[in-house]
Design a protein around this motif. Structure first.
Motif, PDB file in Angstrom:
ATOM      1  N   GLY A   1       9.906   3.976   2.533  1.00 48.98           N
ATOM      2  CA  GLY A   1      10.039   3.698   3.914  1.00 48.98           C
ATOM      3  C   GLY A   1       8.465   3.896   4.430  1.00 48.98           C
ATOM      4  N   VAL A   2       7.711   4.504   3.818  1.00 53.79           N
ATOM      5  CA  VAL A   2       6.397   4.696   4.585  1.00 53.79           C
ATOM      6  C   VAL A   2       5.190   4.820   3.575  1.00 53.79           C
ATOM      7  CG1 VAL A   2       7.054   6.182   6.555  1.00 53.79           C
ATOM      8  CG2 VAL A   2       6.472   7.437   4.226  1.00 53.79           C
ATOM      9  N   ASP A   3       5.484   4.289   2.144  1.00 56.02           N
ATOM     10  CA  ASP A   3       4.648   4.263   1.475  1.00 56.02           C
ATOM     11  C   ASP A   3       4.438   2.893   0.498  1.00 56.02           C
ATOM     12  OD1 ASP A   3       6.463   4.282  -0.247  1.00 56.02           O
ATOM     13  OD2 ASP A   3       5.872   5.766  -1.746  1.00 56.02           O
ATOM     14  N   GLU A   4       5.105   1.706   1.044  1.00 53.39           N
ATOM     15  CA  GLU A   4       4.651   0.391   0.326  1.00 53.39           C
ATOM     16  C   GLU A   4       4.661  -0.497   1.242  1.00 53.39           C
ATOM     17  OE1 GLU A   4       6.601  -0.945  -3.408  1.00 53.39           O
ATOM     18  OE2 GLU A   4       7.256   1.268  -3.783  1.00 53.39           O
ATOM     19  N   LEU A   5       5.294  -1.732   1.684  1.00 55.66           N
ATOM     20  CA  LEU A   5       5.110  -2.735   2.374  1.00 55.66           C
ATOM     21  C   LEU A   5       5.656  -1.959   3.785  1.00 55.66           C
ATOM     22  CD1 LEU A   5       6.405  -5.842   0.527  1.00 55.66           C
ATOM     23  CD2 LEU A   5       4.183  -5.120   1.008  1.00 55.66           C
TER      24      LEU A   5
ATOM     25  N   ARG B   1      -1.061   0.198   0.497  1.00 56.74           N
ATOM     26  CA  ARG B   1      -0.608   0.685   1.741  1.00 56.74           C
ATOM     27  C   ARG B   1      -1.630   1.811   1.997  1.00 56.74           C
ATOM     28  NH1 ARG B   1       4.111   1.243   4.674  1.00 56.74           N
ATOM     29  NH2 ARG B   1       3.755   2.718   6.304  1.00 56.74           N
ATOM     30  N   ARG B   2      -2.268   2.625   0.898  1.00 57.95           N
ATOM     31  CA  ARG B   2      -3.270   3.496   1.133  1.00 57.95           C
ATOM     32  C   ARG B   2      -4.308   3.227   1.861  1.00 57.95           C
ATOM     33  NH1 ARG B   2      -1.101   5.745  -3.735  1.00 57.95           N
ATOM     34  NH2 ARG B   2      -2.775   4.702  -5.160  1.00 57.95           N
ATOM     35  N   VAL B   3      -5.017   1.839   1.492  1.00 58.69           N
ATOM     36  CA  VAL B   3      -6.018   1.317   2.198  1.00 58.69           C
ATOM     37  C   VAL B   3      -5.637   1.002   3.563  1.00 58.69           C
ATOM     38  CG1 VAL B   3      -7.350  -0.811   2.131  1.00 58.69           C
ATOM     39  CG2 VAL B   3      -6.902   0.207  -0.101  1.00 58.69           C
ATOM     40  N   CYS B   4      -4.774   0.283   3.904  1.00 63.81           N
ATOM     41  CA  CYS B   4      -3.979   0.000   5.208  1.00 63.81           C
ATOM     42  C   CYS B   4      -4.116   1.256   6.079  1.00 63.81           C
ATOM     43  CB  CYS B   4      -2.888  -0.513   5.257  1.00 63.81           C
ATOM     44  SG  CYS B   4      -2.766  -2.193   4.380  1.00 63.81           S
ATOM     45  N   ASP B   5      -3.586   2.403   5.535  1.00 65.16           N
ATOM     46  CA  ASP B   5      -3.144   3.579   6.385  1.00 65.16           C
ATOM     47  C   ASP B   5      -4.480   4.276   6.803  1.00 65.16           C
ATOM     48  OD1 ASP B   5      -0.637   2.999   6.592  1.00 65.16           O
ATOM     49  OD2 ASP B   5       0.169   4.473   5.267  1.00 65.16           O
TER      50      ASP B   5
ATOM     51  N   ALA C   1      20.930  -0.713   3.204  1.00 64.74           N
ATOM     52  CA  ALA C   1      20.039  -0.683   2.014  1.00 64.74           C
ATOM     53  C   ALA C   1      18.824   0.134   2.269  1.00 64.74           C
ATOM     54  CB  ALA C   1      19.943  -1.945   1.428  1.00 64.74           C
ATOM     55  N   LEU C   2      18.216  -0.220   3.544  1.00 65.03           N
ATOM     56  CA  LEU C   2      16.776   0.075   3.881  1.00 65.03           C
ATOM     57  C   LEU C   2      16.649   1.532   4.052  1.00 65.03           C
ATOM     58  CD1 LEU C   2      15.909  -2.789   3.932  1.00 65.03           C
ATOM     59  CD2 LEU C   2      15.173  -2.599   6.125  1.00 65.03           C
ATOM     60  N   PRO C   3      15.447   2.055   3.339  1.00 66.88           N
ATOM     61  CA  PRO C   3      15.183   3.605   3.516  1.00 66.88           C
ATOM     62  C   PRO C   3      14.970   3.921   5.112  1.00 66.88           C
ATOM     63  CG  PRO C   3      13.554   2.338   2.433  1.00 66.88           C
ATOM     64  CD  PRO C   3      14.528   1.357   2.583  1.00 66.88           C
ATOM     65  N   GLN C   4      15.105   5.107   5.413  1.00 61.72           N
ATOM     66  CA  GLN C   4      14.715   5.561   6.741  1.00 61.72           C
ATOM     67  C   GLN C   4      13.381   5.136   7.046  1.00 61.72           C
ATOM     68  OE1 GLN C   4      14.608   9.882   7.241  1.00 61.72           O
ATOM     69  NE2 GLN C   4      15.543   9.758   9.197  1.00 61.72           N
TER      70      GLN C   4
END
Ligand code: NOJ
Ligand code: CA
Length: 537
Positions: free
Chosen positions: A282-286, A251-255, A314-317
């Motif tokens: 919610g913002v740091d993996e898939l 995710r860091r590569v993508c962002d 269930a899903l994070p914000q």
């Protein structure tokens, strides 16, 4: 929601390249075929496509056994074709996702050829090798996902076993090895720098294996059918917590890209909490994670509603849910959910395209393509060959796209035998349906177009509505209501005002609803209130 990322409400279209469009008449779909049909996708209104693997592969598992992650399979085309595809899709504002297969390579990948050559080889530790158990036999009880075989293969010359969670010709990579991690970061960067918008990640939950190689516990009666078939709960040969470190690093590569890249995981898990874990905070993996509990939910109002509401809870914000009903591994929604019934197919499409989040259509869903019967002699899928006659594996959902009623289905030329048999192309095809305003295709397109024009459907929240049993109603945002009646009785939902903007029964469009929405059996409606109303108590 002007700041929402492009994929948060996107409609994706999955293309199985071998089966979508054959440009050179060899019976195999290819990249030039995809390029030749891009106008259709633009007309349909999709935001992005996902291509199943396009890389060189011995095709033991049809591209999921990669022998060169940076190349293009000659049967599908060349790197120049990829570049042309990326240019052409960019002009149409359609994003392209490729398929990354990081859990295993082909046994003919140079890394494995080297690893296999000796215990001291440069790439030995890139794969999962283990000694026999004291006294002999496989290191532990892990079973491969395909057809009841142990997941370990003995290698006589070097006197060790190697791990294969799938076929023996798909050796698992060792994700504890830093060089493997670096190699895949380079692979991501190579394709991202070319202009690929993201990746679908094959068995994203599986990469990291238990370092102690502990035995998996046996399956119990309470486990889902897929787990019972394998006979064990896959808690040590996959589903390890350390996989999240890998996903976070990607995710860091993508962002880091000016237009952040997208990761969609094949997160084949059965619990909503586990599914949610792949989104991280919610913002740091898939960015997106395929929702298999939803795919496998029964096609009833109660089961689907329960699945959707449990997913949303269930899903994070900031996490975007994914709705999909078909893919290249699972019976098509038109068959599995709908038994080929057009009314049900329309309801399924209406539901998936009006829920909050991203929607993935599988090629053919838009025309109601059903599973195709494939004879034993025509089977191509290794899983089908092993399971026959108990099942036909996955070929029934991988047959050629049905473009026209002509011989070859407009997929390939009439003279050639396609790599898999053509289904009911006279009954369901793009040419006939695009000319018919009442077809499933016209309805699907209208849904996509309406969704694009509706801030409620794109970004509005989900509020469940009370209603009679067998129906499921929900409000999106302030003023859009969706009701699907997945039952055989006409049903009334009270407290609804507005105009029917879209209905599975075409002639209801424009109808006014004053107080109660009457929805016939296997019908669905989208109703827009003239002014914003608050949800009922
Ligand atoms: C999941 C893929 O979708 C499937 O087609 C493949 O056989 C396995 N992973 C192994 O790569
Ligand atoms: Ca071809």
């Amino acid at each position: 929601m002007a700041d929402a990322p492009w994929w948060a409400a996107a409609v994706f279209y999955q293309i199985y390249p071998r089966s979508w469009a054959d440009s050179n008449g060899d019976g195999i779909g290819d990249l030039q075929g995809v390029i030749s049909r891009l106008d259709y996708l633009a007309w349909l209104g999709v935001d992005g496509i996902w291509l199943n693997p396009i890389h060189p592969s011995p095709n033991d598992d049809w591209g999921y056994d990669v022998s060169d992650y940076l190349g293009v399979h000659p049967e599908l085309g060349t790197m120049a074709d990829v570049d042309e595809l990326l240019r052409a899709t960019a002009r149409l504002n359609i994003k392209v996702l490729l398929d990354l297969v990081p859990n295993h390579s082909s046994n003919r990948h140079p890394w494995f050829v080297d690893a296999y050559s000796s215990r001291d080889s440069r790439h030995r530790d890139w794969y999962v090798w283990a000694d026999a158990r004291p006294g002999g036999g496989a290191p532990n009880n892990w079973m491969s996902v395909f057809a009841g075989e142990p997941a370990w293969e003995w290698h006589e010359p070097t006197q060790q076993y190697y791990l294969h969670n799938f076929l023996a010709s798909q050796p698992d990579l060792n994700w504890w090895n830093e060089e493997v991690r670096d190699a895949f970061k380079d692979i991501l960067a190579f394709w991202f720098d070319k202009g690929v918008a993201g990746f679908r990640i094959d068995v994203a939950h599986a990469l990291v294996k238990d370092q102690e190689l502990r035995d998996n516990p046996e399956a119990t009666d309470k486990d889902p059918e897929q787990v019972r078939r394998i006979g064990q709960q896959q808690v040590y040969n996959m589903n390890r917590p350390e996989v999240h470190d890998v996903l976070r690093s990607w995710r860091r590569v993508c962002d880091a890209y000016p237009a952040p890249k997208l990761l969609v995981g094949e997160t084949y898990v059965y619990e909503y909490e586990q599914l949610a874990s792949f989104y991280g905070t919610g913002v740091d993996e898939l960015n997106l994670a395929f929702n298999f509990p939803f795919i496998f939910a029964e096609f009833t109002a109660e089961a689907l509603r329960d699945s959707v509401e449990r997913t949303l809870a269930a899903l994070p914000q900031h996490a975007t849910p994914v709705w999909t009903g078909s893919n290249h591994d699972t019976s098509r929604l038109a068959t599995r959910w709908c038994g080929g019934d057009d009314r049900k197919i329309r309801c399924a499409l209406m539901m998936m395209l009006t829920l909050p989040g991203a929607c993935f259509l599988y090629y053919g869903d838009e025309i109601g393509m059903t599973d195709v019967e494939v004879a034993f002699d025509d089977l191509q899928d290794p899983v089908g060959k092993r399971r026959w006659p108990e099942g036909a594996g996955r070929d029934p959902v991988r047959t050629p796209m049905q473009w026209t009623p002509a011989p070859g289905a407009g997929f390939t030329s009439a003279e050639v035998r396609p790599w898999l048999p053509v289904g009911d192309h006279r009954g369901r095809n793009v040419a006939d349906q695009s000319g018919d305003p009442h077809s499933i295709l016209s309805f699907c397109r209208a849904l996509i177009q309406f969704r694009k024009s509706s801030p409620d459907l794109l970004y509005g929240g989900y509020t469940a509505l009370p209603g009679p049993s067998g129906t499921w109603g929900w409000r999106r945002g302030a003023s859009t209501t969706v009701i699907v009646n997945l039952g055989d009785e006409t049903a009334e939902t009270f407290g609804i005002e507005g105009t029917i903007n879209l209905a599975t029964v075409a002639d209801r469009t424009g109808e006014e609803v004053t107080g109660a929405a009457v929805v016939g059996p296997w019908d669905g409606v989208v109703i827009e209130a003239a002014t914003a109303t608050s949800p009922p108590p």
